[in-house]
Design an enzyme around this catalytic site. Structure first.
Site, short mmCIF file in Angstrom:
data_model
loop_
_atom_site.label_atom_id
_atom_site.label_comp_id
_atom_site.label_asym_id
_atom_site.label_seq_id
_atom_site.Cartn_x
_atom_site.Cartn_y
_atom_site.Cartn_z
N ASP A 564 55.45 47.71 20.41
CA ASP A 564 55.92 48.01 19.06
C ASP A 564 57.20 48.81 19.00
O ASP A 564 57.88 48.84 17.97
CB ASP A 564 54.86 48.90 18.38
CG ASP A 564 53.86 48.08 17.62
OD1 ASP A 564 54.19 46.95 17.23
OD2 ASP A 564 52.74 48.58 17.41
C1 GLC Z 1 49.51 50.22 19.63
C2 GLC Z 1 49.47 49.10 18.62
C3 GLC Z 1 49.56 47.75 19.30
C4 GLC Z 1 50.74 47.70 20.23
C5 GLC Z 1 50.71 48.85 21.20
C6 GLC Z 1 51.93 48.90 22.09
O1 GLC Z 1 48.36 50.22 20.38
O2 GLC Z 1 48.29 49.17 17.87
O3 GLC Z 1 49.65 46.74 18.34
O4 GLC Z 1 50.71 46.47 20.90
O5 GLC Z 1 50.63 50.07 20.50
O6 GLC Z 1 53.08 49.23 21.38
#
Ligand code: GLC
Length: 874
Positions: A564
């Site tokens: 993210d």
């Molecule tokens: C958090 C989010 C997930 C994402 C991860 C890595 O766990 O909920 O959707 O893939 O972070 O950024």
């Protein structure tokens, strides 16, 4: 002042409490105050009256405290499938989940409750602010009042908010229930909190036993504090909210009291209620009345409790609570019991059937037994026996249990993801992955959630990032925040292909592919939206990524991929998206072969080969694969970069997708081992950014070693385990499994780890951080689903396919044998695997019910049990 009075009082043991094991008493008293080191070391030597007593008490102390040692807060009770917390002062709040998203929430180890119905942001019931210290009131507590001549003593079985030092205290964190047992002051208090299956009632089953030698008068006062249904408004609006909050009291002829609570605009639609199995002596609905003295003495010592009765207040506005007082007169050895109910229905009339049902304690007992049955059935889907005890404990109980939790709450409601406002909802990628972790246990429930996810996929094939379960409205997640970045995520829509494939393989219900589900379109009413079959939805997912490729022929990043926090400008490409796309293509090829659509098989095979060629042509960096190309075509996750030279997903996923050649796979995974692995897990990337860099965005907001910026982001660890099993490296896969097993942390590492040892956290600080080893964000993490898959489908190697149950283990060479009991379709396969030659991978022979079969895929059978014997070897 009042608090002081309390602890002084608490120190004075009632005569009858002498019977209690003093050693245990001292242990828990100290424990409640100090760190476990001191607690466990300080054994009762001083203050013991006689030699005889000393002997006796030390003996008792051993049995009482023997289960935990220095550095531990509790222990695993595998027989009862519980973790038993003995010391309430955990480094951070440890918690449990009760009920489901439909009705339920979080119960923390010192009695706090976060309760919601259907949607944590839009229909919240209790007020809990997770950033407050655990000693603060957190939505709920129970007070116990003992009157002894002129003296009034106020206790809480949860230790807080009264700071009660019990002789013995334990909190049993069970499967969807928590049970506290507090002993001292002549009492044994037991509290069990749970939500009966499919109900909208939180039950609190309170028993008080008089273990003293004299008659006792005991008052029990459970209290909840309500939140406005709009959870964020409760925190941000102190004008409108309090003007609308209401508590009414209904006194029945029988003496039972129902406190009815609602925000004014919900009066006709949804009301909360609080009642109990016993008539109430008195009650309160207004917090200020209950706490008294304009709240100056706080929750630690509500002044009303020093009077005889509660104030019988209702509330026309203000801070709403529900408190009721129940009176017990108990002779020695007698037990008093009251079960409270906190629920929500359309109206009190609509709630009456449930209210009546759970006022009968037999029904409370039945509901608790039913809950145990649910879990027995759920866990029976897969049980294992291997040479590793903590692996067994995680796989048989705690990991599938956590998968059930993530399936319910996605990343919506935890003590970290707070479920306020529109920040979170049910995450598209998160839930798609969570479903993979419950597919063998509850495939039909998983299908229902998969249908919801498909219904927020757009006509163009990409998906909305998250949705709100009670309204089914969806939004674009964090991509809404940045004007100049793409408004979609490059991976969301691809995960669902894996989920649907997993459902079809598990159940064989190919009809599901024909089910029509609407595509999401904000501008159209539901009925007017375009519909497509599930197969059509999957085809559009794949077509979106195929058509959305950039300069290297690699799918675009979008706002972000799985990570993210790396938000490169428009035009960037993601190698992770390429690999996930390739894996989704492989799954789709399996599906299309199963439905004999040769044309589609052909098309997807061509796409797969094209992507495979492009990745290998453009992304090999020499010792590993790069992870992204930015908008200018520059690599990120390359040895050329100053920060983020290597990324774990960049290496695991080309192996999972079958894109990496044998040589590349081995070299890339060795680089992970060399540059990213630590004793506490595999780091997501290295080195971390050391300062904010707007080009990459969110990742650089963290200090090096934290979260996605070079932290041990656990979700990515099982992908490396899976990749290692694919190349046959069972020892390394298992090493990676064990080094992040939270149950292992219970043995002396909790003071560093801090998080609950009975569930995976999301992240552990990496070796670039001074607090290396510190874990946060427990419970709601994709780690749960993927570690479960890595362990069961890749290490133990039992995997559903369209043709049957494939058995292809990749284990540590030292394992001589293991066994798995697995429900699949209409049968149970009792699989025992022998490894006489100490290999990691390779199946030499398989028999079913004594008959040899060709290959390693167990055919789809009916009938109850089948005995499968597998011998591994070259
Ligand atoms: C958090 C989010 C997930 C994402 C991860 C890595 O766990 O909920 O959707 O893939 O972070 O950024």
């Amino acid at each position: 002042m009042a608090v002081k009075k309390q602890s002084k009082a608490a120190k004075k043991q009632p005569k009858t409490a002498k019977k209690q094991p003093k050693a245990a008493k001292k242990q828990s008293k100290v424990a409640a105050k100090k760190q476990p080191k001191a607690a466990a070391k300080k054994q009762p030597k001083k203050r013991l009256p006689t030699k005889v007593a000393k002997k006796k008490q030390v003996k008792v102390a051993k049995t009482e405290t023997g289960k935990i040692s220095t550095g531990q807060y509790g222990y695993f009770d595998d027989e009862n499938k519980e973790y038993v917390l003995r010391i309430p002062a955990t480094p951070i709040k440890w918690c449990n989940y009760v009920g489901t998203l439909a009705f339920g929430g979080i119960v923390d180890a010192t009695g706090g409750t976060v309760l919601c119905k259907g949607d944590p942001a839009l229909n919240r019931i209790t007020k809990y602010i997770s950033q407050m210290p655990c000693s603060d009131f957190k939505g709920s507590t129970i007070y116990i009042r003992i009157k002894d001549k002129d003296h009034v003593r106020i206790l809480s079985p949860f230790v807080v908010p009264t700071c009660t030092m019990w002789d013995k205290w334990e909190c049993r964190i069970g499967l969807s229930y928590t049970k506290w047992i507090a002993e001292g002051f002549g009492l044994k208090v037991t509290v069990v909190v749970f939500v009966p299956s499919k109900s909208s009632t939180l039950i609190q089953d309170i028993s008080i036993e008089n273990v003293s030698r004299k008659n006792m008068e005991i008052d029990v006062v459970p209290v909840y504090e309500f939140s406005h249904f709009d959870a964020l408004k409760q925190l941000t609006n102190a004008d409108w909210v309090p003007q609308t909050m209401t508590v009414e009291a209904h006194k029945e002829k029988s003496g039972h009291v129902i406190l009815e609570q609602y925000a004014f605009m919900k009066k006709q639609y949804a009301v909360n209620y609080f009642t109990a199995s016993l008539p109430a002596d008195s009650f309160d609905g207004d917090r200020r009345e209950f706490l008294g003295f304009n709240e100056i003495t706080g929750w630690a010592a509500p002044s009303t409790l020093y009077k005889g009765k509660l104030s019988n207040s209702t509330a026309l506005r203000g801070d709403n609570i529900a408190a009721q007082l129940f009176k017990f007169k108990l002779a020695p050895k007698k037990v008093g019991r009251v079960a409270t109910q906190l629920g929500q229905e359309e109206s009190i009339a609509a709630a009456m059937p449930a209210i009546k049902k759970y006022r009968d304690l037999k029904n409370v007992d039945r509901a608790f037994a039913d809950l145990a049955d649910f879990w027995k059935h759920y866990l029976a889907a897969l049980q294992v026996k291997t040479p590793d005890a903590s692996f067994n404990s995680m796989i048989n109980v705690h990991n599938p249990r956590q998968c059930h939790t993530t399936k319910n709450w996605s990343r919506y409601l935890s003590l970290y993801q707070l479920g306020f406002g529109s920040d979170r909802g049910i995450g598209y990628r998160d839930s798609s992955q969570d479903l993979l972790g419950v597919m063998s246990h509850m495939p039909e429930e998983a299908r229902v959630l998969a249908e919801n996810l498909l219904s927020v996929q757009l006509e163009g094939g990409n998906a909305m990032h998250q949705y709100f379960p009670s309204t089914m409205e969806a939004n674009e997640g964090d991509s809404r925040e940045k004007e100049d970045r793409p408004k979609y995520y490059g991976d969301d829509h691809l995960w669902i292909v894996l989920t649907v494939a997993s459902y079809l393989k598990e159940t064989g219900n190919m009809e599901f592919l024909k089910k029509e589900i609407p595509f999401y379109n904000k501008k159209k009413e539901l009925e007017a939206r375009e519909k497509g079959t599930v197969l059509e939805h999957l085809k559009r997912s794949l077509a979106f990524s195929w058509n959305d490729r950039g300069a290297h022929g690699i799918p675009h990043l979008g706002f972000a991929d799985w990570n993210d926090t790396v938000n490169l400008p428009t035009g960037a490409e993601s190698l992770f998206n390429a690999n996930l796309f390739a894996k989704a293509l492989l799954e789709m090829i399996d599906i299309c072969e199963a439905i004999e659509d040769k044309e589609l098989v052909e098309q997807y095979k061509n796409w797969y080969e094209e992507i495979k060629a492009q990745v290998n042509k453009t992304a090999w960096d020499g010792e590993w694969y790069v992870r992204w190309f930015d908008e200018k075509g520059e690599p990120l996750g390359s040895s050329k970069n100053q920060y983020n030279k290597i990324d774990s997903l960049g290496q695991s996923w080309p192996v999972i997708s079958g894109i990496a050649s044998e040589e590349y796979a081995k070299t890339a995974l060795d680089s992970v081992n060399k540059l990213l692995n630590t004793k506490n897990g595999i780091k997501l990337s290295w080195p971390g950014y050391n300062g904010f860099d707007p080009h990459v965005g969110g990742v650089s907001t963290y200090p090096p070693g934290a979260k996605e910026n070079g932290g041990i982001f656990l979700h990515a660890n099982p992908w490396v385990m899976i990749a290692e099993t694919i190349i046959g490296n069972g020892d390394r896969a298992f090493q990676y499994y064990s080094q992040i097993n939270p149950a292992e942390k219970n043995n002396g590492k909790i003071s560093e780890f801090e998080s609950e040892p009975y569930c995976y956290p999301q992240n552990i600080l990496g070796s670039e951080h001074k607090q290396f080893g510190l874990a946060r964000n427990a419970w709601l993490s994709g780690t749960s689903s993927w570690t479960y898959q890595a362990a069961t489908q890749y290490i133990l190697g039992i995997k559903a396919t369209f043709k049957g149950l494939s058995v292809n283990p990749c284990i540590p060479k030292a394992w001589k044998e293991f066994s798995v009991s697995r429900k699949f379709r209409d049968a149970v396969y009792e699989i025992s695997v022998k490894n006489p030659n100490g290999v990691s991978k390779g199946v030499k022979s398989v028999t079913i019910d004594g008959n040899a079969i060709e290959g390693n895929v167990l055919p789809i059978l009916t009938g109850k049990k089948h005995i499968v014997e597998v011998v591994m070897g070259e």
